[in-house]
Design a protein around this motif. Sequence first.
Motif, PDB file in Angstrom:
ATOM      1  N   LEU A  11      43.748  57.774  40.387  1.00 19.72           N
ATOM      2  CA  LEU A  11      44.545  58.030  39.186  1.00 19.72           C
ATOM      3  C   LEU A  11      45.369  56.812  38.774  1.00 19.72           C
ATOM      4  CD1 LEU A  11      45.901  61.656  39.791  1.00 19.72           C
ATOM      5  CD2 LEU A  11      44.350  60.926  37.974  1.00 19.72           C
ATOM      6  N   SER A  12      45.787  56.020  39.749  1.00 15.79           N
ATOM      7  CA  SER A  12      46.675  54.880  39.485  1.00 15.79           C
ATOM      8  C   SER A  12      45.920  53.611  39.135  1.00 15.79           C
ATOM      9  CB  SER A  12      47.556  54.620  40.718  1.00 15.79           C
ATOM     10  OG  SER A  12      48.255  55.780  41.094  1.00 15.79           O
ATOM     11  N   LEU A  13      44.595  53.616  39.268  1.00 14.44           N
ATOM     12  CA  LEU A  13      43.826  52.389  39.050  1.00 14.44           C
ATOM     13  C   LEU A  13      43.981  51.802  37.641  1.00 14.44           C
ATOM     14  CD1 LEU A  13      40.536  53.116  41.028  1.00 14.44           C
ATOM     15  CD2 LEU A  13      42.488  51.708  41.695  1.00 14.44           C
ATOM     16  N   PRO A  14      44.054  52.636  36.573  1.00 12.89           N
ATOM     17  CA  PRO A  14      44.206  52.039  35.236  1.00 12.89           C
ATOM     18  C   PRO A  14      45.477  51.212  35.079  1.00 12.89           C
ATOM     19  CG  PRO A  14      43.458  54.310  35.044  1.00 12.89           C
ATOM     20  CD  PRO A  14      43.794  54.087  36.491  1.00 12.89           C
ATOM     21  N   GLN A  15      46.524  51.499  35.889  1.00 14.11           N
ATOM     22  CA  GLN A  15      47.774  50.739  35.797  1.00 14.11           C
ATOM     23  C   GLN A  15      47.865  49.611  36.828  1.00 14.11           C
ATOM     24  OE1 GLN A  15      48.068  54.409  36.012  1.00 14.11           O
ATOM     25  NE2 GLN A  15      47.724  54.262  33.803  1.00 14.11           N
ATOM     26  N   ALA A  16      46.851  49.508  37.696  1.00 12.88           N
ATOM     27  CA  ALA A  16      46.929  48.516  38.775  1.00 12.88           C
ATOM     28  C   ALA A  16      46.918  47.090  38.258  1.00 12.88           C
ATOM     29  CB  ALA A  16      45.773  48.727  39.757  1.00 12.88           C
ATOM     30  N   PHE A  17      46.280  46.868  37.108  1.00 13.90           N
ATOM     31  CA  PHE A  17      46.174  45.511  36.563  1.00 13.90           C
ATOM     32  C   PHE A  17      46.747  45.445  35.145  1.00 13.90           C
ATOM     33  CE2 PHE A  17      42.936  45.642  39.866  1.00 13.90           C
ATOM     34  CZ  PHE A  17      43.158  44.446  40.524  1.00 13.90           C
ATOM     35  N   GLY A  18      47.895  46.077  34.960  1.00 12.72           N
ATOM     36  CA  GLY A  18      48.590  45.996  33.679  1.00 12.72           C
ATOM     37  C   GLY A  18      49.368  44.696  33.563  1.00 12.72           C
TER      38      GLY A  18
ATOM     39  N   ARG B 134      37.797  38.961  33.063  1.00 12.72           N
ATOM     40  CA  ARG B 134      38.886  39.357  33.958  1.00 12.72           C
ATOM     41  C   ARG B 134      38.835  40.848  34.267  1.00 12.72           C
ATOM     42  NH1 ARG B 134      44.780  36.825  33.962  1.00 12.72           N
ATOM     43  NH2 ARG B 134      43.590  35.466  35.334  1.00 12.72           N
ATOM     44  N   SER B 135      38.528  41.681  33.252  1.00 13.69           N
ATOM     45  CA  SER B 135      38.459  43.122  33.509  1.00 13.69           C
ATOM     46  C   SER B 135      37.294  43.457  34.447  1.00 13.69           C
ATOM     47  CB  SER B 135      38.323  43.891  32.197  1.00 13.69           C
ATOM     48  OG  SER B 135      37.073  43.641  31.576  1.00 13.69           O
ATOM     49  N   LEU B 136      36.188  42.717  34.332  1.00 13.40           N
ATOM     50  CA  LEU B 136      35.077  42.914  35.266  1.00 13.40           C
ATOM     51  C   LEU B 136      35.485  42.529  36.680  1.00 13.40           C
ATOM     52  CD1 LEU B 136      32.024  41.607  33.197  1.00 13.40           C
ATOM     53  CD2 LEU B 136      32.442  43.963  33.925  1.00 13.40           C
ATOM     54  N   LEU B 137      36.226  41.428  36.802  1.00 16.44           N
ATOM     55  CA  LEU B 137      36.728  41.024  38.119  1.00 16.44           C
ATOM     56  C   LEU B 137      37.619  42.105  38.697  1.00 16.44           C
ATOM     57  CD1 LEU B 137      37.287  38.980  40.405  1.00 16.44           C
ATOM     58  CD2 LEU B 137      39.124  38.038  38.974  1.00 16.44           C
ATOM     59  N   HIS B 138      38.517  42.641  37.878  1.00 20.25           N
ATOM     60  CA  HIS B 138      39.414  43.689  38.357  1.00 20.25           C
ATOM     61  C   HIS B 138      38.626  44.926  38.793  1.00 20.25           C
ATOM     62  CE1 HIS B 138      42.859  41.867  35.723  1.00 20.25           C
ATOM     63  NE2 HIS B 138      42.599  41.153  36.804  1.00 20.25           N
ATOM     64  N   GLY B 139      37.632  45.300  38.001  1.00 16.17           N
ATOM     65  CA  GLY B 139      36.826  46.457  38.360  1.00 16.17           C
ATOM     66  C   GLY B 139      36.101  46.269  39.684  1.00 16.17           C
ATOM     67  N   LEU B 140      35.551  45.073  39.893  1.00 18.07           N
ATOM     68  CA  LEU B 140      34.826  44.805  41.142  1.00 18.07           C
ATOM     69  C   LEU B 140      35.781  44.726  42.333  1.00 18.07           C
ATOM     70  CD1 LEU B 140      32.204  42.185  39.900  1.00 18.07           C
ATOM     71  CD2 LEU B 140      31.825  44.600  40.458  1.00 18.07           C
ATOM     72  N   LEU B 141      36.994  44.200  42.121  1.00 19.96           N
ATOM     73  CA  LEU B 141      37.983  44.156  43.209  1.00 19.96           C
ATOM     74  C   LEU B 141      38.388  45.565  43.627  1.00 19.96           C
ATOM     75  CD1 LEU B 141      40.305  41.213  42.078  1.00 19.96           C
ATOM     76  CD2 LEU B 141      38.767  41.237  44.051  1.00 19.96           C
ATOM     77  N   VAL B 142      38.646  46.412  42.641  1.00 19.37           N
ATOM     78  CA  VAL B 142      39.013  47.793  42.940  1.00 19.37           C
ATOM     79  C   VAL B 142      37.858  48.494  43.649  1.00 19.37           C
ATOM     80  CG1 VAL B 142      39.478  50.031  41.893  1.00 19.37           C
ATOM     81  CG2 VAL B 142      40.720  48.012  41.109  1.00 19.37           C
ATOM     82  N   LEU B 143      36.637  48.267  43.167  1.00 12.33           N
ATOM     83  CA  LEU B 143      35.460  48.871  43.801  1.00 12.33           C
ATOM     84  C   LEU B 143      35.337  48.423  45.244  1.00 12.33           C
ATOM     85  CD1 LEU B 143      32.810  50.492  43.643  1.00 12.33           C
ATOM     86  CD2 LEU B 143      31.688  48.402  42.835  1.00 12.33           C
TER      87      LEU B 143
ATOM     88  N   MET C 105      47.545  35.550  37.890  1.00 11.38           N
ATOM     89  CA  MET C 105      46.737  34.846  38.893  1.00 11.38           C
ATOM     90  C   MET C 105      47.197  35.187  40.299  1.00 11.38           C
ATOM     91  SD  MET C 105      46.170  31.058  37.214  1.00 11.38           S
ATOM     92  CE  MET C 105      45.378  30.501  38.715  1.00 11.38           C
ATOM     93  N   LEU C 106      48.507  35.287  40.500  1.00 12.83           N
ATOM     94  CA  LEU C 106      49.039  35.633  41.816  1.00 12.83           C
ATOM     95  C   LEU C 106      48.599  37.033  42.224  1.00 12.83           C
ATOM     96  CD1 LEU C 106      50.839  35.126  44.280  1.00 12.83           C
ATOM     97  CD2 LEU C 106      52.778  35.931  42.910  1.00 12.83           C
ATOM     98  N   ARG C 107      48.730  37.969  41.296  1.00 11.73           N
ATOM     99  CA  ARG C 107      48.318  39.346  41.592  1.00 11.73           C
ATOM    100  C   ARG C 107      46.831  39.413  41.934  1.00 11.73           C
ATOM    101  NH1 ARG C 107      48.144  42.599  36.399  1.00 11.73           N
ATOM    102  NH2 ARG C 107      46.377  41.161  36.204  1.00 11.73           N
ATOM    103  N   ASP C 108      46.003  38.743  41.129  1.00  9.79           N
ATOM    104  CA  ASP C 108      44.560  38.754  41.385  1.00  9.79           C
ATOM    105  C   ASP C 108      44.229  38.091  42.710  1.00  9.79           C
ATOM    106  OD1 ASP C 108      44.494  39.913  38.915  1.00  9.79           O
ATOM    107  OD2 ASP C 108      43.510  38.236  37.889  1.00  9.79           O
ATOM    108  N   ALA C 109      44.931  37.011  43.027  1.00 11.43           N
ATOM    109  CA  ALA C 109      44.698  36.303  44.290  1.00 11.43           C
ATOM    110  C   ALA C 109      45.030  37.198  45.484  1.00 11.43           C
ATOM    111  CB  ALA C 109      45.520  35.025  44.339  1.00 11.43           C
TER     112      ALA C 109
ATOM    113  N   THR D 262      37.966  52.597  32.894  1.00  9.76           N
ATOM    114  CA  THR D 262      39.036  51.612  32.748  1.00  9.76           C
ATOM    115  C   THR D 262      38.481  50.264  32.329  1.00  9.76           C
ATOM    116  OG1 THR D 262      40.320  52.763  34.457  1.00  9.76           O
ATOM    117  CG2 THR D 262      40.976  50.505  33.918  1.00  9.76           C
ATOM    118  N   THR D 263      37.383  49.843  32.956  1.00  9.24           N
ATOM    119  CA  THR D 263      36.783  48.545  32.621  1.00  9.24           C
ATOM    120  C   THR D 263      36.200  48.561  31.214  1.00  9.24           C
ATOM    121  OG1 THR D 263      36.208  48.307  34.963  1.00  9.24           O
ATOM    122  CG2 THR D 263      35.188  46.774  33.431  1.00  9.24           C
ATOM    123  N   ALA D 264      35.646  49.711  30.812  1.00  8.98           N
ATOM    124  CA  ALA D 264      34.995  49.801  29.501  1.00  8.98           C
ATOM    125  C   ALA D 264      35.994  49.748  28.348  1.00  8.98           C
ATOM    126  CB  ALA D 264      34.184  51.097  29.411  1.00  8.98           C
ATOM    127  N   MET D 265      37.267  50.019  28.611  1.00  4.29           N
ATOM    128  CA  MET D 265      38.263  50.002  27.542  1.00  4.29           C
ATOM    129  C   MET D 265      38.371  48.627  26.895  1.00  4.29           C
ATOM    130  SD  MET D 265      41.251  52.340  29.281  1.00  4.29           S
ATOM    131  CE  MET D 265      42.418  51.948  27.981  1.00  4.29           C
TER     132      MET D 265
END
Length: 456
Positions: free
Chosen positions: A100-107, A51-60, A180-184, A43-46
């Motif tokens: 399975l749902s992680l790719p849509q978590a930060f749409g 921001r995508s790196l931040l999302h990947g690390l948050l999910v991890l 920003m709200l979602r990420d926070a 997902t991050t590599a797409m």
Amino acid sequence: MGGSRWRGRLGPAVAIAPGARVDKFEIFFDLVFVFSFFIIVRTTAMEISGRSLLHGLLVLAVLWWCWVIHSVVAARVRLGEGFVPVLMVVGMAALFCFALSLPQAFGDPRRTAAGPMVVAVSYLVIRAVHLLLYWHIAKEKSGERRLLLKYSPEVVVSTLLLLAAALVPPYVDDMGRAAMLRDALWVATVLLQYGSGLVAGAWGWTVTSAEHWTERYDLILIIALGESIISVGVGGNLLGQPVTAATVAAASCGIVFTAALWWAHYDVIGPAARIAQHEALGRPRVALARDAYAYLYLVMIAGIITFALGAEEVVRQISDPHVSLAAPAHGPGVPLLFGGVIGYFCGNMLFQARTLHTLSWTRVGVVVVLAAAIPAGAQLPALATLALLTVICVGLVAVEVVVMADARKALRSYVFQERTSHEAHEVAYRAAWHEPEGGGGARRGDARRGRGPLCR
């Protein structure tokens, strides 16, 4: 009544013993984490960005916290015995849906999508399974249920934060503010999880089997290292391109530098830390297990995920027939590749400092060399960059084999003696299976030959 009858047929939950090892069902459970690591990287590599790196690390981080709680439960109850595997399969299904749902978590945060909701609900199911199982086994120890209730609000609040991250942003008109709200809210979830672990401290918790705890974390780290191999192969699309000398060289470098990273931890540091975990007792053992394994392993795994992303980018360029092999590596691949390995070694040094109270000058030196090599790697052809990283990692291993020769020999000898002693004990126990018929030998012989109730 029905639930009690099935528990009776399957058998009760069995508490862990001081000398317990990792159960085969636990390894089976970790297959879902193999998929989860794969999804995070893919997902991050797409679209690699800050921001995508931040999302990947948050999910991890959220995923890793689920695994930490899972390991805490496994430190109290044997997951492969009685009715427990049935309950854990429910947790596996929830974890699989979570991944399975992680790719849509930060749409698009302005859209109400099913993905973020599935993430939150799956997370709740995973945590509920662990909570119910721990609650069941905690009845054997006075006061443990009260301790569990004291820290259970973290489950409720973290779930509410993830639900808010799924439901609230669509009501914010501005896309930037909604994101920003979602990420926070995700950041707040991570801070709550790991903060609660620090606040909980070591009082009241137990690590019954240090062997089980250390082996469990060692195995999950190997699974994470496997993701770098996947990234070099499937992620770099080597399977979809004609085999050339360059792709063979890139694949070989990927295997060699991953093996060097494995060696850097499992040759000396890992076994010595395992002994330190065994030596610690009571609260110091719990604190060491939390700090070194539950927290600092996350730093190493984050480094692995990061350099896996970089390896995928670099190898993709090498395998692309439309890109000259003489062209320098471009994009974020080189910083991610070297930066991830730096993160891995920094996490490993922190782990060494916490468990062994030492710091290897060779590790400090390799971090400095890796940081200095980033500008050079960005100017070299992609294959040369990958080869440079491989040489640095293999060089570290070679230097440590020489400078740590005496300590390494003593440690490896001690570990080997322990292993052979354990194996000799198992052989002596199983020798009873070869006793003549009669008494305990007959019963063991029946079990060995399958002459049990199911065969009569």
